[in-house]
Design an enzyme around this catalytic site. Structure first.
Site, PDB file in Angstrom:
ATOM      1  N   ARG A  60       0.837  -1.215   0.000  1.00 55.62           N
ATOM      2  CA  ARG A  60       0.000   0.000   0.000  1.00 55.62           C
ATOM      3  C   ARG A  60       0.869   1.260   0.000  1.00 55.62           C
ATOM      4  NH1 ARG A  60      -2.347   1.516   4.707  1.00 55.62           N
ATOM      5  NH2 ARG A  60      -3.038  -0.597   5.154  1.00 55.62           N
ATOM      6  N   TYR A 113     -13.100  18.039 -14.642  1.00 53.47           N
ATOM      7  CA  TYR A 113     -13.659  16.696 -14.810  1.00 53.47           C
ATOM      8  C   TYR A 113     -14.819  16.529 -13.803  1.00 53.47           C
ATOM      9  CZ  TYR A 113     -14.042  11.663 -14.142  1.00 53.47           C
ATOM     10  OH  TYR A 113     -14.517  10.399 -13.998  1.00 53.47           O
ATOM     11  N   ASP A 187      -3.917  19.463 -12.581  1.00 58.28           N
ATOM     12  CA  ASP A 187      -4.220  18.163 -13.180  1.00 58.28           C
ATOM     13  C   ASP A 187      -3.755  18.214 -14.639  1.00 58.28           C
ATOM     14  OD1 ASP A 187      -5.461  16.050 -14.542  1.00 58.28           O
ATOM     15  OD2 ASP A 187      -7.190  16.038 -13.200  1.00 58.28           O
ATOM     16  N   LYS A 212      -5.077   7.538 -18.626  1.00 59.91           N
ATOM     17  CA  LYS A 212      -5.191   8.136 -19.954  1.00 59.91           C
ATOM     18  C   LYS A 212      -3.854   8.033 -20.696  1.00 59.91           C
ATOM     19  CE  LYS A 212      -9.324   8.943 -18.475  1.00 59.91           C
ATOM     20  NZ  LYS A 212      -9.366   9.393 -17.138  1.00 59.91           N
TER      21      LYS A 212
HETATM   22  N1  LCS Z   1      -8.685  14.145 -13.994  1.00 56.73           N
HETATM   23  C1  LCS Z   1      -9.145  14.260 -15.249  1.00 56.73           C
HETATM   24  C2  LCS Z   1      -8.839  15.491 -16.042  1.00 56.73           C
HETATM   25  C3  LCS Z   1      -9.908  13.229 -15.799  1.00 56.73           C
HETATM   26  O1  LCS Z   1     -10.345  13.364 -17.049  1.00 56.73           O
HETATM   27  C4  LCS Z   1     -10.197  12.084 -15.018  1.00 56.73           C
HETATM   28  C5  LCS Z   1     -11.016  10.962 -15.526  1.00 56.73           C
HETATM   29  C6  LCS Z   1      -9.699  12.017 -13.715  1.00 56.73           C
HETATM   30  C7  LCS Z   1      -8.935  13.069 -13.246  1.00 56.73           C
HETATM   31  C8  LCS Z   1      -9.950  10.837 -12.829  1.00 56.73           C
HETATM   32  O2  LCS Z   1      -9.122   9.798 -13.210  1.00 56.73           O
HETATM   33  P1  LCS Z   1      -9.477   8.252 -12.986  1.00 56.73           P
HETATM   34  O3  LCS Z   1      -9.797   8.100 -11.546  1.00 56.73           O
HETATM   35  O4  LCS Z   1     -10.623   7.921 -13.861  1.00 56.73           O
HETATM   36  O5  LCS Z   1      -8.208   7.570 -13.371  1.00 56.73           O
HETATM   37  N2  LCS Z   1     -11.701  11.263 -16.705  1.00 56.73           N
HETATM   38  C9  LCS Z   1     -12.530  10.520 -17.346  1.00 56.73           C
HETATM   39  C10 LCS Z   1     -13.206  10.962 -18.507  1.00 56.73           C
HETATM   40  O6  LCS Z   1     -13.161  12.070 -18.990  1.00 56.73           O
HETATM   41  N3  LCS Z   1     -13.910   9.952 -18.973  1.00 56.73           N
HETATM   42  O7  LCS Z   1     -13.847   8.842 -18.174  1.00 56.73           O
HETATM   43  C11 LCS Z   1     -12.967   9.144 -17.060  1.00 56.73           C
END
Ligand code: LCS
Length: 404
Positions: A60, A113, A187, A212
């Site tokens: 962890r 987001y 971010d 991503k």
């Molecule tokens: N920050 C941004 C800019 C994101 O687009 C996302 C997820 C996150 C943080 C969160 O990341 P995750 O926990 O999913 O790894 N964005 C998504 C989107 O635009 N479509 O599906 C997930």
């Protein structure tokens, strides 16, 4: 001794933080698929828990696969240290929960987001933390909104879903002048470490949804945090350890390390493909507007040309159709190569409807205020032949009846 400062971005994305091989000297790091680590003695265990002796304790907190990839991402971002988390949300929340207390204030850009927005509007506010939203490109509004108790200034390099580009250098300077103790957290998911490095522009902490571009193959959910070594230590041993527990597994870390080796090649191709698709969309009569920083029509095109890696504007765009929501859905449903799914940064071109999907945590009115309509679609341009992506879009766009 490998010195990342003497090497270029492409070399570092492959070699930075590669450990010395052990045992049979495998070229690739073995996967340390273990939850815990053996102590030689109770004294050693105690010394590790007290952070008096380096060494692994429990996955962890640290794992060799995660540490290697995190250090490589930190190198690419120009940060001192990094850590991986089990998701992008896990990264964002591990930072917030590490530093916030009741009575604090967060200043955030207004376009985020959807889940980050939900955390800031309905999550953290339940714990006595106040949140204010302003447009981070309005520096006067930013300056006025910073308070003595503002713990964080938070934004996305290029906003999800409409690609507003933030002037990170100017914003960071404004925030720090108003309150030097406010942490600027950015971010950097949409642009990736290849196009923009916010720490070099004045940010204190960078977070990513590694799900991503950094992983790039659509097969892992992960996050990353990059900052000073001291902050990464604090966030690991508090934010991650007992505030979120949002840890990453060894196998996912290994996959991210594999994907990361081609980040530059993928981002170049994503950017080239997206530029062609954006130009096509901009010229189509059924398209009202295209939000893509590479287009001269984008409000922050000149800023993006300065802030991003020269000549590259990333793989994501959104575009608004000259029709209502129902017809917009019909258009998206008809696409064949462009695949209807959330997420982004995949080799496969993905399309989604922000108002009803990723951003349904905003009300329709809130979205309208930000200029995000129900006829807006977000496209993550993949690595296919651009002409095939364009042909798929064109076939369905040509079916939309537009009044002259
Ligand atoms: N920050 C941004 C800019 C994101 O687009 C996302 C997820 C996150 C943080 C969160 O990341 P995750 O926990 O999913 O790894 N964005 C998504 C989107 O635009 N479509 O599906 C997930």
């Amino acid at each position: 001794m490998y010195n990342p400062e003497e090497m270029g971005f492409s070399t570092n994305q492959i070699h930075a933080a590669r450990p010395e091989p052990v045992g049979p000297a495998p070229l690739q790091s073995p996967i340390y698929q273990t939850s815990t680590y053996i102590f030689e003695s109770t004294q050693q265990g105690a010394a590790r828990f007290a952070l008096e002796e380096p060494g692994y304790i429990y996955t962890r907190l640290h794992n060799p696969n995660a540490d290697e990839v995190a250090a490589r991402i930190a190198t690419l971002e120009g940060g001192e240290a990094g850590m991986l988390t089990g998701s992008g949300m896990g990264a964002i929340l591990s930072v917030f929960w590490n530093y916030l207390k009741a009575g604090d204030h967060i200043l955030s850009d207004s376009t985020l987001y959807g889940c980050t927005y939900a955390f800031l509007t309905t999550g953290v506010t339940r714990f006595g933390v106040e949140v204010t939203f302003v447009d981070f490109n309005d520096l006067e509004a930013v300056r006025k909104a910073v308070r003595p108790n503002t713990r964080f200034a938070y934004c996305e390099t290029a906003t999800n879903p409409d690609l507003k580009v933030i002037d990170i250098a100017a914003m960071s300077k404004t925030v720090k002048a108003a309150n030097p103790d406010t942490l600027v957290m950015v971010d950097n998911t949409f642009t990736s470490s290849y196009l923009v490095q916010p720490i070099k522009l004045g940010a204190d902490i960078v977070v990513h949804s590694v799900t991503k571009y950094l992983n790039g193959h659509g097969d892992v959910i992960a996050g990353a945090i990059i900052s000073t070594a001291e902050r990464i230590k604090d966030i690991t041993y508090c934010g991650l350890k007992y505030m979120t527990g949002a840890c990453i597994g060894p196998f996912d870390s290994f996959l991210i390390g594999r994907g990361l080796k081609t980040l530059d090649i993928r981002m170049d191709r994503h950017s080239d493909n997206a530029m062609k698709v954006a130009r096509f969309l901009e010229g189509h009569p059924a398209v009202r507007r295209v939000c893509y920083p590479g287009l001269e029509s984008h409000p922050q095109h000149e800023l993006a040309a300065r802030e991003f890696r020269p000549g590259r504007f990333g793989g994501i765009m959104s575009f608004e159709l000259k029709c209502d929501r129902e017809r917009t859905s019909e258009f998206a449903n008809g696409l064949k190569l462009c695949t209807l799914a959330v997420s982004l940064g995949d080799a496969i071109t993905l399309i989604e409807h922000p108002a009803s999907m990723t951003h349904n945590t905003y009300t329709i009115e809130e979205l309208a205020e930000l200029g995000i309509s129900e006829s807006l679609l977000r496209l993550s341009v993949g690595l296919e032949d651009p002409d095939d992506i364009i042909a798929d879009l064109k076939r369905e766009l040509d079916k939309i009846e537009v009044e002259a």
